[in-house]
Design a protein around this motif. Structure first.
Motif, PDB file in Angstrom:
ATOM      1  N   LYS A 399      -3.387  -0.076  10.447  1.00 24.88           N
ATOM      2  CA  LYS A 399      -3.103   0.486   9.122  1.00 24.88           C
ATOM      3  C   LYS A 399      -3.203  -0.629   8.099  1.00 24.88           C
ATOM      4  CE  LYS A 399       0.396   3.074   7.508  1.00 24.88           C
ATOM      5  NZ  LYS A 399       1.307   2.108   6.976  1.00 24.88           N
ATOM      6  N   PRO A 400      -3.525  -0.303   6.840  1.00 26.64           N
ATOM      7  CA  PRO A 400      -3.523  -1.362   5.828  1.00 26.64           C
ATOM      8  C   PRO A 400      -2.134  -1.965   5.664  1.00 26.64           C
ATOM      9  CG  PRO A 400      -4.627   0.601   4.996  1.00 26.64           C
ATOM     10  CD  PRO A 400      -3.977   0.985   6.293  1.00 26.64           C
ATOM     11  N   LEU A 401      -2.118  -3.249   5.268  1.00 29.37           N
ATOM     12  CA  LEU A 401      -0.857  -3.904   4.942  1.00 29.37           C
ATOM     13  C   LEU A 401      -0.254  -3.218   3.720  1.00 29.37           C
ATOM     14  CD1 LEU A 401       1.051  -6.302   5.502  1.00 29.37           C
ATOM     15  CD2 LEU A 401      -0.356  -7.653   3.947  1.00 29.37           C
ATOM     16  N   PHE A 402       0.996  -2.805   3.844  1.00 27.17           N
ATOM     17  CA  PHE A 402       1.633  -2.068   2.754  1.00 27.17           C
ATOM     18  C   PHE A 402       1.966  -3.043   1.619  1.00 27.17           C
ATOM     19  CE2 PHE A 402       4.847   0.192   0.436  1.00 27.17           C
ATOM     20  CZ  PHE A 402       4.587   1.542   0.647  1.00 27.17           C
ATOM     21  N   GLY A 403       1.411  -2.785   0.422  1.00 20.32           N
ATOM     22  CA  GLY A 403       1.759  -3.601  -0.744  1.00 20.32           C
ATOM     23  C   GLY A 403       1.293  -5.041  -0.654  1.00 20.32           C
ATOM     24  N   TRP A 406       2.184  -7.324  -3.543  1.00 19.74           N
ATOM     25  CA  TRP A 406       3.629  -7.578  -3.632  1.00 19.74           C
ATOM     26  C   TRP A 406       4.035  -8.643  -2.620  1.00 19.74           C
ATOM     27  CZ3 TRP A 406       7.107  -5.227  -7.054  1.00 19.74           C
ATOM     28  CH2 TRP A 406       6.549  -4.228  -7.879  1.00 19.74           C
ATOM     29  N   VAL A 452      11.564  -7.424  -0.474  1.00 21.14           N
ATOM     30  CA  VAL A 452      10.240  -6.818  -0.642  1.00 21.14           C
ATOM     31  C   VAL A 452       9.427  -6.971   0.642  1.00 21.14           C
ATOM     32  CG1 VAL A 452       8.024  -7.106  -1.817  1.00 21.14           C
ATOM     33  CG2 VAL A 452      10.153  -7.013  -3.148  1.00 21.14           C
ATOM     34  N   PHE A 455      10.755  -4.496   3.387  1.00 17.12           N
ATOM     35  CA  PHE A 455      10.397  -3.095   3.144  1.00 17.12           C
ATOM     36  C   PHE A 455       8.899  -2.885   3.295  1.00 17.12           C
ATOM     37  CE2 PHE A 455      14.438  -3.360   0.564  1.00 17.12           C
ATOM     38  CZ  PHE A 455      15.186  -2.644   1.478  1.00 17.12           C
ATOM     39  N   SER A 456       8.103  -3.900   2.909  1.00 16.18           N
ATOM     40  CA  SER A 456       6.652  -3.751   3.054  1.00 16.18           C
ATOM     41  C   SER A 456       6.257  -3.710   4.529  1.00 16.18           C
ATOM     42  CB  SER A 456       5.939  -4.912   2.362  1.00 16.18           C
ATOM     43  OG  SER A 456       6.299  -4.941   1.004  1.00 16.18           O
ATOM     44  N   LEU A 458       8.113  -2.495   6.927  1.00 15.78           N
ATOM     45  CA  LEU A 458       8.462  -1.147   7.395  1.00 15.78           C
ATOM     46  C   LEU A 458       7.403  -0.150   6.933  1.00 15.78           C
ATOM     47  CD1 LEU A 458      12.324  -1.142   6.747  1.00 15.78           C
ATOM     48  CD2 LEU A 458      11.122  -1.528   8.897  1.00 15.78           C
ATOM     49  N   GLY A 459       6.956  -0.310   5.661  1.00 15.98           N
ATOM     50  CA  GLY A 459       5.915   0.574   5.146  1.00 15.98           C
ATOM     51  C   GLY A 459       4.619   0.443   5.929  1.00 15.98           C
ATOM     52  N   MET A 461       4.404  -0.283   9.147  1.00 19.44           N
ATOM     53  CA  MET A 461       4.542   0.365  10.457  1.00 19.44           C
ATOM     54  C   MET A 461       4.547   1.888  10.342  1.00 19.44           C
ATOM     55  SD  MET A 461       7.302  -1.749  12.688  1.00 19.44           S
ATOM     56  CE  MET A 461       8.162  -2.731  11.516  1.00 19.44           C
ATOM     57  N   TRP A 462       5.021   2.381   9.200  1.00 17.96           N
ATOM     58  CA  TRP A 462       5.234   3.824   9.021  1.00 17.96           C
ATOM     59  C   TRP A 462       3.929   4.585   9.171  1.00 17.96           C
ATOM     60  CZ3 TRP A 462       9.639   6.272   9.232  1.00 17.96           C
ATOM     61  CH2 TRP A 462       9.741   7.581   8.753  1.00 17.96           C
ATOM     62  N   TYR A 652      -7.491  -5.573   4.966  1.00 20.37           N
ATOM     63  CA  TYR A 652      -6.706  -4.796   5.932  1.00 20.37           C
ATOM     64  C   TYR A 652      -7.009  -3.301   5.862  1.00 20.37           C
ATOM     65  CZ  TYR A 652      -4.282  -9.205   6.137  1.00 20.37           C
ATOM     66  OH  TYR A 652      -4.001 -10.531   6.285  1.00 20.37           O
TER      67      TYR A 652
END
Lengths: 677, 342
Positions: A399-403, A406, A452, A455-456, A458-459, A461-462, A652
């Motif tokens: 999955k793409p890296l979330f944020g 950030w 940040v 949470f990123s 976790l995002g 992995m989601w 990513y």
């Protein structure tokens, strides 16, 4: 002759020769043949024994020549100071501390001359042209390049990493020795001064190991990831690694000169009064600083000037962002620890009263200078590790890296804010009272960019498709352990609660969790992940899982127990504790957990050593990564890429059909550029 | 949406359990000062937020590991999304407000525990390697034990004779360093009677671990009696327990509170100074080569003037002011204690 016989013989002959050299030097100086204390005899004997061992192993190694250079330089130092003192009419002419301090100052210089780290530069001074060195040294086996001065970033990366692991093991053994002493109340087997020295050694040798581990992966990966053929300054790169070796030797050699009982922080005036081991420790750290400063300068230049076409800053692999942030701290902060330690050494040698109130000095000044580096240093240790977590999660979540932006900017934010919070180490120290409040606010703000990152992750992995080979297990453990370190931070940042918890084992639990979560776990994740790239073979998955289970369970229990004993009144750096505090069982648990961690790491190291020869041959891209270093054969070729690649997509974009990050053959036929996975 | 619902249930249940746990458990030692109450209140608040965040992060992570794991025959990619700006802003702003709020509470509590009470008592604390002394300027008393009346704020003036030490009583929570060349202050109000210990919390060299001093927090009446006894003006009835002084027990208490035992072991193990076990009656060689039989006169001299005759192999590092700290009677007790260690 058999190599093992030669090594043993070299060791024994070296030991005898070391004592003979000491006696000869003393007789030449007009002293009694034997010194009053045994320590210099042992130091000289063991030093030459290691030299003999190396010589027996392979006579022509750069490392061996470095040792010879160091030995000669140290002898010159002792002789020069003694003659100088005699000429000045000082009595006695031979004094232990000035003579051996000069030896410690000259030792690393002799080592660098011997190992060949400055040969090219010296030749340039005399107008002699020297070509860049490529490939293994001529006429010698290929492996010898790892034991000498080499200019290739991948060789240097491996040199850094292996030296880091060796020092980590050494520092771990120091910890196990004094942890065993602490298992039950009372003094069992360690003299108090030895206990105190081991505590300090554990700290500073671990720090050296961490800096080397960080340097290892940064050196190996950054040029590969950004599409450079090497670092910007290959000779400087080699220099930055090799200067760390004599520095680490000096730090450990402090044990022979009375050790030092200040802990790694070396607070004045205790360090001004302590045994002369303080000088060896502080001069060692001073030289080690060169490694950090020069290495980071090289990394910043490489990152800013040598990226592949199309790789804007926000298209760099996220790990490169973390290294860039780290390098900025190292380049600008390291001078301050060097300065503070230099001032202590000068005060010891020449009575310059920097920290002596009777001479107008100020005790707290030392702490300001020291923490101005040593707090940001914490972010040096953790940022690359957090970068590795961000780098690996998308690969194993598909999955793409979330944020992305950030996370990238949070690294820079932590690096900059890290310079504004140093005084939170001094809330109880007697600093300007009113300033404690602004430092409390600035320290608390660091929690924001750190949050940040959590949470990123976790995002990321989601709703992914998670798989769990060993590197991913270590990534998850990094997050879980770093969480303990992060959450125990705010009570330490808040002044009133810190006045309770400061200098207790709560702090010990807190920073061990940040170091393990921010460095040790990600370091092993990276080792397992890039192992097939580095060696061309796969590690053993089963052993990797055992390593993970032991280290994670052991550490989780250890850090929570540490924090708990601290709340109950256990102080830092004490050789013995009061059984009335009700912490005896917790200490036994902590000690057992420490051994479990060490055993886990041993399993890991065994895995890495054995698999290098016997592991399965790795596929070119076993993880299905989009990153450029996985699009070339393993181990990576001497010059990385046949032709410069071009960045044509986001790093990513896992899950976006038909997209690629890099075009490996921008000039040639497009069919050759088969996208990963 | 199913996943979001599951994870919320997990977090609510998990944090309820953990919050219950941290609020029921006694995390720190007993509260024995007025300041400790305030510190514990703030620490408790921290622990509640910590417990929630611990469950939040671990909950989402463990749920993801379970719910989003790759099935053996599935080689498709994960959901494709790059981020969510609203979420990013939310988890920047909410933590920002939270930490600023905690910093604000921290400054309020800091102010509250720093306030001077009108009737506070001054005590000067002096740290040295490796013992403590306590001076009561109000009464003109110097003591190696910290005796205090319960309920009265004490303004401690912290000083050091050599290196940095740190004045810490875990049951009182707050600590502060003693800094050579500077006076530092900390206010504490003992709220519980009992026996506690000052524990040096800053690495100060060889015997740092043993740099302890005994604290007795007592009623105002008992404190007054102690002061009068210390000044030698006590005329009241001798209490039953104080009628007979056991010199050996008294000597042990004095050598513990005076810091002697930080450097002199009583079990034969070598520390900074000679062990006291078997010391009395022994023949020792001094640094000048002469020998001496350890008798009462030698022990007395070594306590009040430690530099006079030093046993070979030891350095001249013992503080020189024990003659001022201990009365001759107290030194007599300590000598009796040393004599008992055969």
């Amino acid at each position: 002759m058999n190599r093992i016989v030669r090594i043993l013989l070299g060791f024994i002959v070296g030991f005898v020769a070391g004592i003979a050299v000491l006696v000869a030097v003393r007789v030449l100086l007009g002293l009694t043949p034997m010194p009053a204390t045994l320590a210099p005899v042992l130091f000289s004997g063991i030093g030459f024994a290691i030299l003999g061992l190396l010589y027996g192993f392979e006579p022509s190694l750069g490392l061996t020549r470095g040792f010879i250079g160091m030995a000669i330089a140290m002898i010159v130092g002792v002789v020069a100071v003694t003659h100088f003192r005699r000429a000045m009419g000082l009595d006695p002419a031979y004094a232990l501390e000035p003579a051996w301090t000069m030896a410690a100052v000259l030792g690393p210089i002799g080592f660098m001359l011997g190992v060949g780290a400055v040969t090219d530069w010296l030749k340039w001074i005399f107008g002699i042209h020297t070509p860049d060195q490529h490939g293994p040294p001529e006429g010698k086996p290929a492996w010898t390049r790892y034991f000498g001065f080499d200019q290739n970033h991948k060789v240097i990366g491996i040199q850094y990493t292996v030296t880091g692991i060796v020092l980590m093991g050494l520092a771990g053994i120091f910890a196990l020795i004094f942890r065993s002493e602490l298992a039950i109340p009372g003094i069992q087997f360690l003299a108090l001064d030895m206990f105190n020295s081991l505590v300090g050694l554990h700290g500073i040798v671990m720090i050296a190991a961490i800096l080397l581990g960080i340097g290892g992966f940064a050196n190996y990966l950054v040029p590969l990831m950004i599409g450079a053929s090497d670092m910007a300054f290959p000779r400087l790169n080699g220099f930055a690694f090799w200067i760390a070796v004599p520095s680490a030797l000096l730090i450990v050699a402090a044990l022979f000169f009375g050790g030092w009982d200040t802990g790694w922080t070396g607070y004045a005036p205790l360090s001004v009064r302590g045994a002369m081991g303080v000088n060896f420790f502080m001069i060692g750290v001073f030289f080690f600083g060169f490694s950090s400063i020069l290495g980071s300068m090289n990394l910043i230049t490489t990152t800013l000037y040598m990226r592949a076409p199309g790789m804007g800053l926000f298209r760099m692999p996220i790990y490169v962002w973390a290294v860039l942030a780290t390098a900025l701290i190292q380049l600008t902060g390291t001078q301050f620890i060097g300065l503070s330690f230099l001032m202590v050494v000068l005060e010891r040698l020449f009575d310059l009263g920097f920290f002596n109130p009777a001479e107008g000095g100020n005790v707290i000044l030392f702490q300001h200078l020291f923490w101005f580096y040593s707090h940001p240093a914490v972010y040096i240790f953790i940022l690359p590790g957090l970068g590795i977590v961000s780098e690996l999660l998308p690969v194993f979540a598909r999955k793409p890296l979330f944020g992305y932006k950030w996370i990238a900017l949070s690294s820079m934010a932590i690096a900059l804010m890290g310079f504004l919070v140093w005084a939170h180490h001094m809330f109880a120290a007697g600093m300007e009272e009113a300033l404690r409040v602004p430092f409390m606010y600035s320290t608390m703000l660091v929690a924001v960019p750190t949050g940040v990152k959590f949470f990123s992750w976790l995002g990321t992995m989601w709703r992914g498709k998670l798989s769990f080979p060993t590197p991913m297990l270590f990534v998850l453990a990094s997050i879980a352990v770093f969480l303990i370190g992060g959450l125990t931070g705010p009570p330490l940042a808040t002044v009133p609660t810190d006045l309770f918890l400061h200098d207790s084992y709560f702090v010990v639990g807190h920073f061990h969790a940040t170091m393990f979560g921010g460095f040790v776990f990600p370091f092993f994740a990276a080792l397992y992940f890039w192992y097939p790239k580095i060696t061309g073979r796969m590690y053993n998955e089963r052993l990797g899982q055992i390593h993970f289970a032991l280290q994670t369970a052991g550490f989780y229990i250890m850090s929570l127990t540490m924090a708990r004993t601290g709340l109950l009144g256990m102080r830092r750096r004490i050789a013995d504790y009061d059984p009335d505090l009700g912490i005896q069982n917790l200490h036994i648990i902590m000690t057992v957990a420490g051994f479990v961690i060490f055993f886990g790491v041993l399993v890991g190291v065994y895995n890495l050593i054995v698999s290098a020869r016997k592991g399965e041959v790795a596929a070119a891209n076993p993880w299905g990564s989009r990153s450029p270093e996985w699009q070339i054969p393993s181990p990576a070729p001497e010059h990385n890429y046949e032709e410069p690649f071009e960045v044509v997509g986001e790093p990513y974009d896992y899950g976006l059909p038909g997209s690629v990050y890099v075009d490996m053959h921008p000039s040639g036929s497009k069919t050759a550029a088969s996208p990963a996975h | 949406m199913k996943h979001a619902r599951n994870v919320i249930i997990l977090i609510v249940v998990g944090s309820a359990v953990l919050l219950f746990g941290v609020n029921v458990m006694d995390l720190a030692p007993i509260v024995a000062s007025a300041e400790a109450q305030q510190v514990d209140w703030l620490f408790g608040l921290h622990m509640n937020v910590i417990a929630f965040l611990y469950v939040l992060v671990n909950g989402i992570m463990l749920y993801s590991v379970f719910a989003f794991r790759r099935k053996p025959d599935d080689d498709s990619e994960g959901a494709y999304f790059h981020g969510n700006t609203k979420l990013e802003i939310a988890w920047t702003i909410i933590p920002l407000i939270t930490v600023l709020f905690f910093a604000f509470l921290g400054s309020v509590v800091l102010r509250n525990v720093s306030l001077a009470a009108p009737n506070s008592m001054d005590v000067t604390v002096t740290g040295r390697q490796w013992s403590w002394t306590f001076e009561y300027p109000e009464y003109g008393i110097v003591s190696t034990e910290l005796n205090l009346p319960v309920g009265r704020q004490v303004n401690f003036k912290l000083q050091s004779e050599d290196v940095i030490h740190s004045f810490w009583v875990p049951e009182w929570r707050l600590k502060h360093d003693t800094v050579p060349g500077q006076d530092k202050y900390i206010r504490l109000t003992p709220s519980e009677e009992g026996v506690f210990k000052v524990r040096c919390a800053e690495m100060c060299g060889t015997s740092h671990a043993y740099m302890l001093a005994t604290i007795n927090v007592m009623s105002q009446e008992d404190f007054d009696i102690w002061v009068q006894k210390k000044l030698g003006v006590y005329e009241g009835p001798e209490g039953g327990e104080e009628g007979e002084v056991d010199p050996v027990a008294e000597g042990f208490a004095l050598s513990q509170s005076g810091g002697c035992l930080a450097c002199h072991s009583v079990d034969g193990s070598p520390l900074v100074g000679p062990t006291w076990k078997g010391l009395y009656g022994k023949t020792e060689t001094l640094t000048d080569g002469s020998t001496v039989v350890v008798d009462e006169a030698y022990l007395y001299e070594s306590i009040v003037d430690p530099s006079a005759s030093i046993i070979q192999g030891y350095a001249d590092v013992m503080p020189k002011n024990f003659g001022d700290i201990f009365s001759d009677q107290e030194i007599g007790y300590i000598i009796e204690y040393i004599k008992s260690l055969q």
